[in-house]
Design a protein around this motif. Structure first.
Motif, PDB file in Angstrom:
ATOM      1  N   ARG A   1     -12.774  -6.426  -6.716  1.00  0.00           N
ATOM      2  CA  ARG A   1     -14.036  -5.939  -6.178  1.00  0.00           C
ATOM      3  C   ARG A   1     -15.170  -6.536  -7.004  1.00  0.00           C
ATOM      4  O   ARG A   1     -14.998  -6.811  -8.210  1.00  0.00           O
ATOM      5  CB  ARG A   1     -14.121  -4.421  -6.166  1.00  0.00           C
TER       6      ARG A   1
ATOM      7  N   ILE B   1      -8.268  -5.060  -8.959  1.00  0.00           N
ATOM      8  CA  ILE B   1      -7.866  -3.736  -8.491  1.00  0.00           C
ATOM      9  C   ILE B   1      -6.334  -3.601  -8.537  1.00  0.00           C
ATOM     10  O   ILE B   1      -5.783  -2.717  -9.185  1.00  0.00           O
ATOM     11  CB  ILE B   1      -8.357  -3.486  -7.045  1.00  0.00           C
TER      12      ILE B   1
ATOM     13  N   TYR C   1      -7.206   3.492  -5.101  1.00  0.00           N
ATOM     14  CA  TYR C   1      -6.717   2.403  -4.258  1.00  0.00           C
ATOM     15  C   TYR C   1      -5.191   2.335  -4.297  1.00  0.00           C
ATOM     16  O   TYR C   1      -4.585   2.621  -5.321  1.00  0.00           O
ATOM     17  CB  TYR C   1      -7.239   1.047  -4.734  1.00  0.00           C
TER      18      TYR C   1
ATOM     19  N   LEU D   1      -7.874   2.381   0.823  1.00  0.00           N
ATOM     20  CA  LEU D   1      -8.646   3.425   0.167  1.00  0.00           C
ATOM     21  C   LEU D   1      -8.240   4.713   0.881  1.00  0.00           C
ATOM     22  O   LEU D   1      -8.533   4.903   2.055  1.00  0.00           O
ATOM     23  CB  LEU D   1     -10.149   3.201   0.327  1.00  0.00           C
TER      24      LEU D   1
ATOM     25  N   ALA E   1     -12.142   7.337   1.149  1.00  0.00           N
ATOM     26  CA  ALA E   1     -13.232   6.515   0.629  1.00  0.00           C
ATOM     27  C   ALA E   1     -14.338   7.360  -0.009  1.00  0.00           C
ATOM     28  O   ALA E   1     -14.696   8.437   0.479  1.00  0.00           O
ATOM     29  CB  ALA E   1     -13.817   5.660   1.749  1.00  0.00           C
TER      30      ALA E   1
ATOM     31  N   SER F   1     -18.678   5.416  -4.365  1.00  0.00           N
ATOM     32  CA  SER F   1     -18.509   4.495  -5.488  1.00  0.00           C
ATOM     33  C   SER F   1     -17.625   3.303  -5.123  1.00  0.00           C
ATOM     34  O   SER F   1     -17.533   2.340  -5.895  1.00  0.00           O
ATOM     35  CB  SER F   1     -17.898   5.217  -6.691  1.00  0.00           C
ATOM     36  N   GLN F   2     -16.968   3.375  -3.984  1.00  0.00           N
ATOM     37  CA  GLN F   2     -16.143   2.257  -3.526  1.00  0.00           C
ATOM     38  C   GLN F   2     -16.906   1.308  -2.600  1.00  0.00           C
ATOM     39  O   GLN F   2     -16.331   0.340  -2.092  1.00  0.00           O
ATOM     40  CB  GLN F   2     -14.879   2.783  -2.838  1.00  0.00           C
TER      41      GLN F   2
ATOM     42  N   SER G   1     -18.677  -1.778  -2.009  1.00  0.00           N
ATOM     43  CA  SER G   1     -18.545  -2.993  -2.806  1.00  0.00           C
ATOM     44  C   SER G   1     -18.201  -4.158  -1.885  1.00  0.00           C
ATOM     45  O   SER G   1     -18.028  -3.993  -0.680  1.00  0.00           O
ATOM     46  CB  SER G   1     -17.430  -2.808  -3.847  1.00  0.00           C
TER      47      SER G   1
ATOM     48  N   TYR H   1     -15.193  -6.802  -1.456  1.00  0.00           N
ATOM     49  CA  TYR H   1     -13.795  -6.940  -1.853  1.00  0.00           C
ATOM     50  C   TYR H   1     -13.306  -8.352  -1.553  1.00  0.00           C
ATOM     51  O   TYR H   1     -13.446  -8.848  -0.435  1.00  0.00           O
ATOM     52  CB  TYR H   1     -12.934  -5.920  -1.110  1.00  0.00           C
TER      53      TYR H   1
END
Lengths: 114, 114
Positions: free
Chosen positions: A36, A46, A64, A78, A81, A84-85, A87, A89
């Protein structure tokens, strides 16, 4: 072109929903990785895979899970979700056919969790 | 703790200037150091360095590794606006259980003005 595709390329989802990102390669490489990328952090690993059904955690694996049931596909899930995720990828493969060990990246998936 | 540090974090130059980007590292089980260029998409591979003192060159870009002092530099001569990008440095680990995973620095944002 290392023959790597990612899907979807963009996704917006709500907090608490499950999300699965797919990485597909056409080159029969053994090693695959999920990273990420967030501002100020570079890319962070990850999970990674060193063969079918062989996976391990990277430095930011909490929240994850991954699966690799065949050589060409590496899935990142995820389970629930969170914001904070949010992003970008990237999936990557490590060149193992020629033995150079270089890593090549897919086009990325931009995920937004609202 | 393994770490990779890049400097400067951002750099603004004019076309024709020469720039030097730095990457220092403290890691266990070093295998190689990789440089990537990232524009508005996935990182693209530039160089992989495994041996000290051997310069790798591609057009106006060159890079060298110092395994004693634990750093690498990426030089870009006669910069062009197309060199504007984020430059990422990453260290690849050796060892049977590392499977070639990468640890990245934060990146250097290079902006080249006409």
């Amino acid at each position: 072109d290392a023959g790597i595709t990612q899907s979807p390329r963009h996704k917006v989802t709500e907090t608490g929903t499950p999300v699965t990102l797919r990485c597909h390669q056409t080159e029969n490489h053994r090693y695959m990785y999920w990273y990420r990328q967030d501002p100020g952090h570079g890319l962070r690993l990850i999970h990674y895979s060193y063969g079918v059904k062989d996976t391990d955690k990277g430095e930011v694996s909490d929240g994850y899970s991954v699966s690799r049931s065949k050589t060409e596909d590496f899935l990142l899930t995820l389970e629930s979700a969170t914001s904070s995720q949010t992003s970008v990828y990237f999936c990557a493969i490590r060149e193992s056919v020629l033995g150079t060990n270089e890593q090549y990246f897919g086009p990325g998936t931009r995920l937004t969790v609202t | 703790e393994d770490k990779v540090v890049q400097s400067p974090l951002s750099l603004v130059v004019h076309e024709g200037d020469t720039v030097t980007l730095n990457c220092s590292y403290e890691v266990t089980n070093f295998r190689s150091l990789l440089w990537y260029k990232q524009e508005k998409k996935a990182p693209t591979f530039l160089f992989m360095l495994t041996s000290s003192g051997i310069e790798k060159k591609s057009g106006r870009l060159s890079s060298i590794l110092d395994k004693k002092e634990l750093f690498s530099i990426l030089n870009i001569t006669a910069t062009q606006t197309g060199d504007s990008a984020i430059y990422l440095c990453a260290v690849q680990f050796a060892g049977g259980t590392s499977y070639g995973k990468l640890t990245f620095g934060q990146g250097t944002i290079l902006t080249v003005h006409p």
